[in-house]
Write an enzyme that holds these catalytic residues in place. Sequence first.
Site, PDB file in Angstrom:
ATOM      1  N   ASP A  35       6.483  -3.774  12.283  1.00 47.57           N
ATOM      2  CA  ASP A  35       7.526  -3.443  13.258  1.00 47.57           C
ATOM      3  C   ASP A  35       8.474  -4.626  13.452  1.00 47.57           C
ATOM      4  O   ASP A  35       9.694  -4.465  13.550  1.00 47.57           O
ATOM      5  CB  ASP A  35       6.911  -3.085  14.615  1.00 47.57           C
ATOM      6  CG  ASP A  35       5.975  -1.886  14.552  1.00 47.57           C
ATOM      7  OD1 ASP A  35       6.138  -1.060  13.643  1.00 47.57           O
ATOM      8  OD2 ASP A  35       5.089  -1.791  15.425  1.00 47.57           O
ATOM      9  N   LYS A  68       0.836  -1.202   0.000  1.00 46.10           N
ATOM     10  CA  LYS A  68       0.000   0.000   0.000  1.00 46.10           C
ATOM     11  C   LYS A  68       0.875   1.258   0.000  1.00 46.10           C
ATOM     12  O   LYS A  68       0.621   2.209  -0.746  1.00 46.10           O
ATOM     13  CB  LYS A  68      -0.930  -0.013   1.211  1.00 46.10           C
ATOM     14  CG  LYS A  68      -1.830   1.217   1.347  1.00 46.10           C
ATOM     15  CD  LYS A  68      -2.773   1.048   2.535  1.00 46.10           C
ATOM     16  CE  LYS A  68      -3.702   2.235   2.704  1.00 46.10           C
ATOM     17  NZ  LYS A  68      -3.010   3.435   3.188  1.00 46.10           N
TER      18      LYS A  68
END
Length: 335
Positions: free
Chosen positions: A279, A211
């Site tokens: 992360d 994205k």
Amino acid sequence: MVISSEHIEQLFTAFNKMRVLIIGDVMIDAYTEGIVERMSPEAPVPVLSVRKRYNRLGGAANVALNIKALGAEPLICSVIGDDTKGEKFMQLLRRHSLDTKNIIKSSSRTTTLKERMICDGKQMMRVDEEDIFDLNETETEKILATLRRTLDLKKIDCIILQDYNKGVLTETIIKEIIATAKMRTIPVVVDPKKKNFLAYQGVTLFKPNAKELREGLSVTVNGIDEMEAAVARLQEMLQCDMVMTTLSDKGVIIKGKNADFHHIPAHQREIKDVSGAGDTVLSVAALCVVANENPFNIAAISNIAGGLVCEKTGVVPIDKDLLLSEVKNIYAQNA
């Protein structure tokens, strides 16, 4: 491809000697868990009967937790609000034995909090409290002064820039960090967002998801071939050593300088929650970069780590022993 069991063991042991400086947007990930037994008489919405509330470290702070879970030493630098949420955030850092001295409090900002409403292990809704404007001049100078002081006092093996578009990583700060790291030959690993997508010139590894890649380049790409073409274009624009793009259920692709693409498919998982997976991928990739792993190994090991945390509900750090076992099972079975 096969990675020898001995090499995998040596790599995971090497993590224990590394120190990483993480700079970026931090937040509290709050969770409200309960059950739904009826609809509201006030509106056509479910009523969540609360059973449990708890807080976790999020954003760049979750990167710090992952770095620590992998055995390395994390140092985190960010700006939070001088507010009640900020104090809760500091308490969470102390609870996890993370250093708080590089956290700057500001009366002009609020501490970011994302509250998730959970029923039967699934997220029903999220409520965000945040500021998304850039740091002011005083806050900027404090961040840069903290960077310089930290690099003078400690040997830093890698700098991670974790951008959530909450205002900490401005274009000025990004460029100054990269320039400072280059002078000291410290690798820089980046998880970007749209706002300053093309400001990360000359970094070591740039890790957008699909994205972010589309939004950052303003392109419509879908298949692997189109993704690879977009990654090649991005690498040329940024002049970075590696671009690694996560593709959700399609795995990851990575390209090094003057090197071929590697596409590593996703491994079969029971996905419960993708929160925080980026992360974890970034953290593992950063330590592999410090260890001078090749692009395939970086992407392959990071890909496994991202999948493992998606099997857990909520934002949680990676389990190092489980990751080591999975990497061996997948890549060292014939070694």
